[in-house]
Design a protein around this motif. Structure first.
Motif, mmCIF file in Angstrom:
data_model
loop_
_atom_site.group_PDB
_atom_site.id
_atom_site.type_symbol
_atom_site.label_atom_id
_atom_site.label_comp_id
_atom_site.label_asym_id
_atom_site.label_seq_id
_atom_site.Cartn_x
_atom_site.Cartn_y
_atom_site.Cartn_z
ATOM 1 N N GLU A 84 41.021 43.821 27.319
ATOM 2 C CA GLU A 84 42.677 44.401 28.075
ATOM 3 C C GLU A 84 42.951 42.998 28.384
ATOM 4 O O GLU A 84 42.350 43.132 29.780
ATOM 5 N N LYS A 85 44.232 42.798 27.873
ATOM 6 C CA LYS A 85 44.860 42.570 29.084
ATOM 7 C C LYS A 85 45.090 43.118 29.594
ATOM 8 O O LYS A 85 45.842 44.082 30.088
ATOM 9 N N GLY A 86 45.094 41.854 31.863
ATOM 10 C CA GLY A 86 45.666 42.515 32.160
ATOM 11 C C GLY A 86 45.199 42.697 33.099
ATOM 12 O O GLY A 86 43.781 42.973 33.007
ATOM 13 N N VAL A 87 45.260 43.870 34.428
ATOM 14 C CA VAL A 87 44.417 44.031 35.895
ATOM 15 C C VAL A 87 43.788 45.854 35.335
ATOM 16 O O VAL A 87 45.685 46.261 35.434
ATOM 17 N N LYS A 88 43.299 45.371 35.976
ATOM 18 C CA LYS A 88 42.496 47.474 36.103
ATOM 19 C C LYS A 88 42.331 48.314 37.335
ATOM 20 O O LYS A 88 41.694 46.967 38.028
#
Length: 107
Positions: A84-88
Protein backbone atom coordinates in the motif's frame (compact mmCIF):
# COMPACT_ATOMS: atom_id res chain seq x y z
CA UNK A 1 59.60 21.07 -40.34
CA UNK A 2 57.34 18.10 -39.62
CA UNK A 3 56.14 16.92 -36.23
CA UNK A 4 54.63 13.47 -35.92
CA UNK A 5 51.55 13.43 -33.69
CA UNK A 6 49.69 10.35 -32.43
CA UNK A 7 46.20 10.65 -31.00
CA UNK A 8 44.69 8.07 -28.66
CA UNK A 9 41.18 8.02 -27.27
CA UNK A 10 41.01 8.13 -23.53
CA UNK A 11 37.52 6.71 -23.17
CA UNK A 12 35.48 4.90 -25.77
CA UNK A 13 32.14 3.18 -25.22
CA UNK A 14 32.29 -0.36 -26.56
CA UNK A 15 29.10 -2.28 -27.29
CA UNK A 16 28.98 -5.96 -26.44
CA UNK A 17 27.91 -8.17 -29.35
CA UNK A 18 24.52 -9.85 -29.06
CA UNK A 19 24.60 -13.44 -27.87
CA UNK A 20 22.07 -14.63 -30.44
CA UNK A 21 22.44 -17.99 -32.12
CA UNK A 22 23.24 -17.89 -35.82
CA UNK A 23 23.08 -20.62 -38.43
CA UNK A 24 25.51 -21.21 -41.27
CA UNK A 25 22.94 -23.36 -43.14
CA UNK A 26 21.41 -20.39 -45.01
CA UNK A 27 22.65 -19.97 -48.59
CA UNK A 28 25.47 -17.40 -48.71
CA UNK A 29 24.14 -15.65 -51.82
CA UNK A 30 20.63 -15.02 -50.35
CA UNK A 31 20.45 -11.32 -49.27
CA UNK A 32 17.19 -11.90 -47.34
CA UNK A 33 18.54 -14.68 -45.11
CA UNK A 34 18.69 -13.54 -41.49
CA UNK A 35 20.66 -16.59 -40.27
CA UNK A 36 18.98 -16.27 -36.85
CA UNK A 37 17.93 -19.45 -35.10
CA UNK A 38 14.39 -19.59 -33.71
CA UNK A 39 13.83 -22.02 -30.88
CA UNK A 40 10.51 -23.82 -30.41
CA UNK A 41 9.86 -25.63 -27.14
CA UNK A 42 7.33 -28.43 -26.93
CA UNK A 43 6.16 -30.01 -23.70
CA UNK A 44 5.31 -33.70 -23.92
CA UNK A 45 3.07 -35.79 -21.71
CA UNK A 46 4.97 -38.31 -19.57
CA UNK A 47 2.37 -41.06 -19.97
CA UNK A 48 2.01 -40.51 -23.73
CA UNK A 49 5.19 -39.00 -25.24
CA UNK A 50 3.49 -38.53 -28.62
CA UNK A 51 1.06 -35.94 -27.20
CA UNK A 52 2.08 -32.31 -26.69
CA UNK A 53 0.68 -30.41 -23.71
CA UNK A 54 -1.09 -27.16 -24.70
CA UNK A 55 -0.19 -23.96 -22.77
CA UNK A 56 -3.55 -23.76 -20.98
CA UNK A 57 -2.94 -27.18 -19.36
CA UNK A 58 0.56 -26.34 -18.09
CA UNK A 59 1.21 -25.10 -14.56
CA UNK A 60 4.41 -23.93 -12.95
CA UNK A 61 6.20 -26.09 -10.44
CA UNK A 62 8.85 -25.15 -7.90
CA UNK A 63 11.41 -27.57 -6.53
CA UNK A 64 11.03 -28.05 -2.78
CA UNK A 65 13.51 -30.62 -1.55
CA UNK A 66 13.34 -33.77 -3.67
CA UNK A 67 9.85 -33.04 -5.02
CA UNK A 68 8.25 -30.49 -7.35
CA UNK A 69 5.32 -28.55 -5.91
CA UNK A 70 2.78 -27.38 -8.54
CA UNK A 71 1.50 -23.80 -8.20
CA UNK A 72 -1.34 -22.53 -10.38
CA UNK A 73 -1.60 -18.99 -11.79
CA UNK A 74 -4.32 -18.13 -9.25
CA UNK A 75 -2.02 -19.11 -6.37
CA UNK A 76 0.85 -17.12 -7.90
CA UNK A 77 -1.30 -13.99 -8.03
CA UNK A 78 -2.26 -14.36 -4.36
CA UNK A 79 1.40 -14.77 -3.37
CA UNK A 80 2.52 -11.55 -5.05
CA UNK A 81 3.36 -8.72 -2.67
CA UNK A 82 1.02 -5.76 -3.18
CA UNK A 83 2.23 -2.89 -0.98
CA UNK A 84 0.00 0.00 0.00
CA UNK A 85 1.25 3.49 -0.73
CA UNK A 86 1.75 5.75 2.25
CA UNK A 87 2.34 5.32 5.96
CA UNK A 88 0.03 3.30 8.16
CA UNK A 89 -0.41 4.30 11.80
CA UNK A 90 -0.59 1.23 14.01
CA UNK A 91 -1.24 2.88 17.38
CA UNK A 92 -0.09 5.13 20.20
CA UNK A 93 1.78 4.49 23.44
CA UNK A 94 3.05 6.49 26.39
CA UNK A 95 6.59 7.85 26.27
CA UNK A 96 7.36 5.87 29.46
CA UNK A 97 6.89 2.59 27.51
CA UNK A 98 9.74 3.40 25.14
CA UNK A 99 13.25 2.67 26.53
CA UNK A 100 15.68 5.60 26.63
CA UNK A 101 18.27 3.67 24.62
CA UNK A 102 16.05 3.67 21.56
CA UNK A 103 15.56 7.43 21.83
CA UNK A 104 19.28 8.22 21.82
CA UNK A 105 20.64 9.76 18.64
CA UNK A 106 23.46 7.75 17.14
CA UNK A 107 26.27 9.68 15.58
Amino acid sequence: MKIKVWVYKKICQEKIPALKKYSDKAPPNDPYATREVKMDVEYKNREDPDKTVPPEQRIKGFKYGPQVVPISMVEQETLKFKPEKGVKLLGFTDASNIPRTSQAIRS
